[in-house]
Design a protein around this motif. Structure first.
Motif, PDB file in Angstrom:
ATOM      1  N   ARG A   8      43.138  59.480  79.859  1.00  0.00           N
ATOM      2  CA  ARG A   8      42.392  60.192  80.745  1.00  0.00           C
ATOM      3  C   ARG A   8      41.504  61.305  79.888  1.00  0.00           C
ATOM      4  NH1 ARG A   8      45.599  61.022  86.311  1.00  0.00           N
ATOM      5  NH2 ARG A   8      45.768  58.500  86.652  1.00  0.00           N
ATOM      6  N   ASP A  17      50.315  63.726  85.399  1.00  0.00           N
ATOM      7  CA  ASP A  17      49.590  63.565  86.754  1.00  0.00           C
ATOM      8  C   ASP A  17      48.963  64.848  87.003  1.00  0.00           C
ATOM      9  OD1 ASP A  17      48.822  62.490  89.404  1.00  0.00           O
ATOM     10  OD2 ASP A  17      50.503  63.214  90.215  1.00  0.00           O
ATOM     11  N   ASP A  27      44.740  66.196  86.570  1.00  0.00           N
ATOM     12  CA  ASP A  27      43.733  66.791  87.734  1.00  0.00           C
ATOM     13  C   ASP A  27      43.159  68.061  87.321  1.00  0.00           C
ATOM     14  OD1 ASP A  27      44.155  64.308  89.286  1.00  0.00           O
ATOM     15  OD2 ASP A  27      44.540  65.702  91.118  1.00  0.00           O
TER      16      ASP A  27
HETATM   17 MG    MG Z   1      46.955  61.894  90.127  1.00  0.00          MG
END
Ligand code: MG
Ligand code: IPM
Length: 366
Positions: A108, A250, A254
């Motif tokens: 990411r 996770d 964000d």
């Molecule tokens: Mg997430």
């Protein structure tokens, strides 16, 4: 001319709108680079539930199995929020796809272009010159999938159990991905754990240390996850590659997305085991989600979907030149001041565009 098979899962919300622009970009790439793509469009998420009875229909899974890569839009929305949790679009489609294809490496990139730092809620002096961190998140282990999982009656009261479990080999393979990625960037890896509390943290840290020995050109440091959450906000530009297990990744990804400011710009790749030639089977999706609040209005930012497409070309098809061409086209339109509504502030020299116009502008640069 080689033909690359791509399973196209547009999904819900803004998914179909931004996917249309990504497809236009792929058509432009096909003619510029003399390659051909075969698209297999399939239902997923809420669209799968409505059209075929479940979030991940058999036909969709089959099409993905037959493809070289999966281009994913986004899933979910208020319409399906009252279904049992395991049948909902997110859990019913995303998690099974990750597990089925062994997509253990989630990349990411959180990037904020220098001209877009105003979109970040972080003090602009902290991300001067832009923000560019790559989160490498383990995606098929840890608490998401660990057994036993339980919710029910135990010793006279309702009890929930989730199990955090990592095997050394799972940590090793994701650590390699992080170090390899760092070698192509600023050569720094920050590994995240909770080694002061969790057994998992101890194994994570020791294993990452061991893998690091094979990458003497990369600097490694470790942060406890709580401290990392703080340091990311305090000194965002000190980070290069952040390596984390599934749940921590996770949460932190964000946070990184928020620091970058513009969710509509963030791409992601979820990769399985490397094939011959260093290529990965993978699923590529924007980080932003289905954004039901603006769906159907034609105003969503298609850039995250388009940059995800660039990642697909790079990691699953080995078309590095074509991938770079897309990245450069996106940079060029941003430099020219073209903005979708999520980024438009009325600043001098900028022009507001809708989804289609932005897609066309990027295609024109290709
Ligand atoms: Mg997430
Ligand atoms: C993500 C999402 C998913 C996750 C949800 C929708 C299951 O938050 O991709 O980060 O937790 O992995």
């Amino acid at each position: 001319m080689s033909t690359h098979k791509i399973a196209v899962l547009a999904g819900d919300g803004i998914g179909p709108e931004v996917m249309k622009e990504a497809r236009k970009v792929l058509d432009a790439i096909a003619s510029k680079f003399q390659v051909s793509f075969e698209f297999d469009e399939q239902l997923v998420g809420g669209a799968g539930i409505d059209g075929a009875g479940k979030a991940l229909p058999e036909a969709t899974l089959k099409a993905c199995e037959a493809a070289d890569a999966i281009l994913f839009g986004s899933v979910g929305g208020p319409k399906w929020e009252n279904l049992p949790p395991n049948e909902q679009p997110e859990r019913g489609a995303l998690l099974p796809l990750r597990k089925h294809f062994g997509l253990f490496a989630n990349l990411r990139p959180s990037v904020c272009f220098p001209s877009l730092t105003h979109a970040s809620p972080v003090k602009n002096e902290l991300i001067e010159g832009g923000f560019n961190v790559l989160c490498v998140r383990e995606l098929t282990g840890g608490m998401y999938f660990g057994e036993p999982k339980f919710l029910g009656e135990k010793d006279g009261e309702r009890t929930a159990i989730d199990t955090m479990i990592y095997r050394e080999s799972e940590i090793e393979r994701i650590a390699h991905v992080a170090f390899l990625a760092a070698q192509g960037r600023d050569k720094r890896v920050t590994s995240i754990d909770k080694a002061n509390v969790l057994q998992n943290g101890i194994l994570w840290r020791e294993t990452v240390e061991k893998v690091a020995k094979g990458y003497p050109d990369v600097t490694l440091d470790h942060l406890y996850v709580d401290n990392a959450a703080m340091q990311l906000i305090r000194r965002p530009n000190d980070f290069d590659v952040v390596l984390a297990e599934n749940l921590f990744g996770d949460i932190l990804s964000d946070e990184m997305a928020m620091i970058a400011g513009s969710l509509g710009m963030l791409a992601s790749a979820s990769l399985g085991a490397s094939k011959d030639g260093g290529l990965y089977f993978g699923m590529y999706e924007p980080s932003g989600g289905s954004a039901p609040d603006i769906a159907g209005q034609g105003i969503a930012n298609p850039i995250a979907q388009i940059l995800s497409t660039a990642m697909l070309l790079r990691y699953s098809l080995g078309l590095e030149e074509a991938a770079t061409c897309i990245d450069d086209a996106v940079k060029a339109v941003i430099d020219e001041g073209l903005r979708t509504g999520d980024l438009f502030t009325g600043e001098e020299g900028t022009t507001k565009m809708n989804t289609t116009e932005m897609g066309d502008a990027i295609v024109a640069k290709i």
